[in-house]
Motif scaffolding. Structure first.
Motif, short mmCIF file in Angstrom:
data_model
loop_
_atom_site.label_atom_id
_atom_site.label_comp_id
_atom_site.label_asym_id
_atom_site.label_seq_id
_atom_site.Cartn_x
_atom_site.Cartn_y
_atom_site.Cartn_z
N UNK B 65 29.29 51.61 45.09
CA UNK B 65 28.85 50.66 44.06
C UNK B 65 29.02 51.19 42.65
N UNK B 66 29.45 50.29 41.74
CA UNK B 66 29.46 50.61 40.31
C UNK B 66 28.56 49.57 39.64
N UNK B 67 27.93 49.98 38.56
CA UNK B 67 26.95 49.10 37.91
C UNK B 67 27.40 48.75 36.50
N UNK B 68 26.99 47.59 36.00
CA UNK B 68 26.14 46.57 36.61
C UNK B 68 26.86 45.82 37.75
N UNK B 69 26.09 45.45 38.76
CA UNK B 69 26.67 44.83 39.94
C UNK B 69 26.01 43.47 40.16
N UNK B 70 26.81 42.39 40.11
CA UNK B 70 26.30 41.05 40.39
C UNK B 70 26.68 40.71 41.82
N UNK B 71 25.72 40.72 42.75
CA UNK B 71 26.08 40.46 44.15
C UNK B 71 26.25 38.97 44.44
N UNK B 132 42.50 44.72 37.01
CA UNK B 132 41.75 45.95 36.75
C UNK B 132 40.29 45.74 36.41
N UNK B 133 39.88 44.48 36.21
CA UNK B 133 38.48 44.25 35.85
C UNK B 133 37.62 44.15 37.11
N UNK B 134 36.31 44.31 36.90
CA UNK B 134 35.38 44.30 38.03
C UNK B 134 35.10 42.87 38.47
N UNK B 135 34.99 42.66 39.77
CA UNK B 135 34.64 41.32 40.26
C UNK B 135 33.11 41.18 40.29
N UNK B 136 32.66 39.99 39.90
CA UNK B 136 31.23 39.68 39.92
C UNK B 136 30.98 38.52 40.87
N UNK B 137 29.87 38.61 41.60
CA UNK B 137 29.59 37.66 42.67
C UNK B 137 28.80 36.44 42.26
N UNK B 138 28.18 35.82 43.26
CA UNK B 138 27.64 34.49 43.08
C UNK B 138 26.20 34.35 42.62
N UNK B 139 25.52 35.45 42.31
CA UNK B 139 24.18 35.30 41.73
C UNK B 139 24.42 35.00 40.25
N UNK B 140 25.18 33.95 39.97
CA UNK B 140 25.54 33.66 38.58
C UNK B 140 25.87 32.18 38.45
N UNK B 141 25.95 31.69 37.21
CA UNK B 141 26.03 30.25 36.98
C UNK B 141 27.41 29.66 37.21
N UNK B 142 28.46 30.46 37.08
CA UNK B 142 29.78 29.93 37.34
C UNK B 142 30.63 30.95 38.07
N UNK B 143 31.75 30.47 38.59
CA UNK B 143 32.62 31.32 39.41
C UNK B 143 34.05 30.85 39.20
#
Lengths: 337, 359
Positions: B65-71, B132-143
């Motif tokens: 894991x790398x932080x910040x991490x949006x699961x 090269x950017x980090x992927x962020x998951x679905x605990x968020x308002x858009x995808x």
């Protein structure tokens, strides 16, 4: 393997030659010519599985000639060359027996150290004769020599059956064979006859030349050479693991491609360590297999006769059996992974 | 060169909750997502399921894991924008994204619709995208995700109870099919009655199997039989029950990720039976050779499913009315939800009501 004679027995067995039983209607009496020495004989004699009943006469890679047949026996006649493998009986009525899978019948009877239908103990092929139900006798094809063909009755079927069941017969697929002993060397020959690319995986570098030049393997991996093993990661569709001692599965699983299958044939008396992550992440599986049914055993012998596949053997006298077993035991402990 | 702040990395503003360190505690987090590319589908997230993998990742239990991490990889919502080359989706469609957002598209696995086994598969969160950017998951308002990794949600499925299909659902559906346990009349065992287990019961029943739940908790029996439709229930610590059930099952889906013995489970299988592990204990388990060989049994694994199969699974669920049993929560309950998940105190999945509570 051992040329049989009367009254000569391994040290660990305080026995006698096989009992001369009454020939039943279904029975075939066989004068034994040759019997292979299988590692299972060693496991049994030395009670490594904890189930030995002494006196114990081992031997389940038996080739001989028919001397007498029961009144219902139509498949064989006196003088035929025949083989007997690991089983001498089954229930004949369960779903497995009906599918020619007598080896998975819950009541199948082993050639030795087992209880026969009449309640007596079964005694195996380190003897001068044996009496067996015709359904558990196979024709020994003309093209196969009795001595070098005998090991096919256990070693041969033990590797042939999983190759078929687990789908390893597609030409061009890559099979790894772990351990170059009785099972392993026969597996190389059968696999090449199926058109597979074969890599032998062994802890003995000195076996390389033999594996490639004599047996026809395409490549050889020394299992304790970390660099070479790393280079082979994710390259194999299947692995047949013949090693009977406890050994690490993780390095073998890593050699498999995704969806690859590791088939283990050895029976160590302690469990193996199975790492789960590689199974899950690569949808890999570890499966077992136990000899083969009678129909498949005959099919395997005919296949081997057609492709000139025999075992590499060292013929010994009956009274050399204890030394042979010691040599076999040392071989395994020094070359197990 | 100084790394860009998450908020400034991409043009589209996003707001979610992220873990900042190995404590795994989640808190509000402003970040950004890429503009909708020509093959991308952007959607407003309405719901996101909470998977146990989210817990492993926020607490860095797998060391990656790398932080910040949006699961969050059980994501559903409504399409807001599609790229110029997108053919399968339009604005207003109900869609979902599961555990993957990218793969190489050229290896044997990708060619066979097995993106989940591609060595370069990109996870929905905590991974490196093609740019090269980090992927962020679905605990968020858009995808936003490539069309290839978007699943259509049929209209008759409620979005909240469908979200968990995108990981839990496919994780059990795929091995039921691959290992041939989807034929009517087979006897399938399911070990563990949690997020994965309860889905396995529902799918196996819909495929026509007789289902036995194997669990350490006797108090789950009534629910298993009456609510989920299991045919029988085995308490794994009850030696007598286990003895009677030996040699009765064609296959077992084992969802338990804690250490547990395989020997009793192998014993439950008939000859030629298959024990399939979908939970992954970290340490190796003991594999006794005798039962494996004597019954020609196998132990296999499985990991989610490819995109084609994931769509097939959702369509199957729609046809058979299969959804997850859920507890809908607001985003600010998420840390409490994690604690309850660690105590298995949920029947059987938490689903975050993103649409109404992440603003």
């Amino acid at each position: 393997m051992a040329k049989s004679s009367e009254a000569q027995h391994p040290q660990k067995v305080f026995g006698w030659a096989a009992k001369d039983t009454e020939n039943g209607d279904e029975d075939v009496s066989i004068k034994i010519l040759y019997c292979g020495v299988c590692h299972s004989d060693l496991h049994s004699c030395r009670n490594e599985w904890g189930n030995a009943h002494y006196p114990l006469v081992p031997g389940h890679e038996i080739v001989g000639t028919v001397t007498k047949i029961g009144s219902n026996v139509k498949k064989f006649k006196v003088g035929d060359r025949v083989g007997v493998g690991v089983m001498v009986g089954s229930c004949k009525s369960c779903e497995y027996c009906k599918q020619d899978l007598e080896n998975y019948c819950p009541k199948h009877i082993l050639t030795y150290n087992s209880i026969d239908n009449d309640g007596t103990r079964t005694y195996g092929g380190y003897a001068d004769m044996i009496v067996v139900d015709q359904n558990f006798v196979v024709h020994f094809p003309d093209g196969l020599p009795s001595d070098a063909g005998a090991p096919l009755l256990c070693a041969g079927i033990t590797v042939y059956s999983p190759m078929k069941y687990y789908g390893m017969t597609e030409p061009g697929k890559h099979l790894g064979i772990v351990g170059l002993g009785g099972l392993g060397h026969v597996a190389v020959r059968i696999a090449k006859a199926f058109g597979l690319k074969v890599t032998v995986i062994s802890s003995s570098p000195r076996k390389e030349s033999e594996a490639i030049n004599r047996l026809g393997a395409d490549a050889f991996l020394v299992s304790n050479d970390a660099g070479k093993m790393k280079g082979a990661i994710g390259t194999m569709d299947f692995i047949i693991d013949t090693v009977s001692a406890v050994h690490a599965l993780a390095p073998l699983l890593s050699l498999l491609k995704a969806n690859g299958k590791l088939i283990t044939l050895g029976l160590p008396n302690k469990p193996l360590e199975l790492p789960i992550f590689p199974l899950v992440l690569g949808r890999k599986l570890v499966g077992g297999s136990d000899i083969g049914g009678m129909k498949e055993t005959q099919e395997m012998l005919d296949f081997c006769a057609k492709h000139n596949i025999t075992a590499d053997v060292e013929v010994i006298r009956m009274d050399e059996i204890n030394t042979a077993m010691d040599r076999l035991a040392n071989l395994m402990s020094s070359t197990g992974l | 060169m100084v790394a860009k702040l998450p908020e400034k990395e991409h043009p589209k503003q996003s707001f979610g909750w992220a873990a900042r360190d190995q404590s795994g505690v989640l808190s509000p987090f402003k970040f950004s997502r890429r503009a909708t590319g020509e093959k991308d589908v952007s959607f407003k997230v309405l719901y996101c399921g909470m998977c146990h993998s989210d817990i492993h990742m926020v607490k860095n239990e797998w060391g990656s894991s790398t932080y910040p991490l949006v699961p969050g990889h059980e994501i559903v919502g409504v399409v807001t924008e599609v790229g110029s080359k997108v053919e399968k989706f339009k604005v207003g469609d109900k869609v979902g994204v599961g555990c993957m957002v990218g793969s190489c598209h050229s290896c044997d696995n990708c060619t066979n619709n097995l993106e989940n086994y591609c060595p370069q598969m990109i996870l929905t969160y905590g991974a490196k995208y093609y740019d090269g950017t980090t992927t962020y998951g679905g605990y968020s308002d858009n995808m936003v995700a490539d069309e290839h990794f978007i699943v259509r949600i049929p209209d008759n499925l409620p979005l909240d109870a469908t979200a968990p299909l995108l990981c839990a659902g496919i994780t059990v559906y795929s091995p039921l099919k691959y290992y041939g346990l989807d034929k009517p009349g087979l006897h399938v065992g399911v070990v563990g009655l949690g997020g994965l287990g309860h889905m396995a019961v529902k799918f196996a029943k819909a495929m026509g199997a007789k289902v036995t739940v194997i669990s350490t908790s006797p108090n789950k029996q009534q629910e298993a039989i009456e609510r989920l439709g299991a045919d029988s229930f085995l308490v794994s610590r009850d030696q007598d029950q286990m003895q009677v059930a030996m040699g009765t099952m064609d296959g077992i889906i084992d969802t338990v990720s804690a250490m547990h013995p395989l020997l009793p489970l192998l014993g439950l299988l008939k000859s030629h039976g298959k024990l399939i592990l979908v939970g992954a204990p970290e340490k190796p388990l003991e594999l006794p050779a005798f039962p494996l060989l004597m019954g020609r049994k196998m132990v296999g694994g499985s990991c989610i499913g490819g995109m084609k199969e994931t769509q097939e699974m959702v369509d199957f669920a729609a046809k058979h009315g299969i959804t997850s049993d859920i507890e809908v929560i607001p985003i600010d309950y998420v840390n409490t939800a994690i604690e309850r998940m660690l105590k298995a105190d949920v029947r059987y999945r938490f689903v975050i009501d993103i649409g109404n509570t992440i603003k």
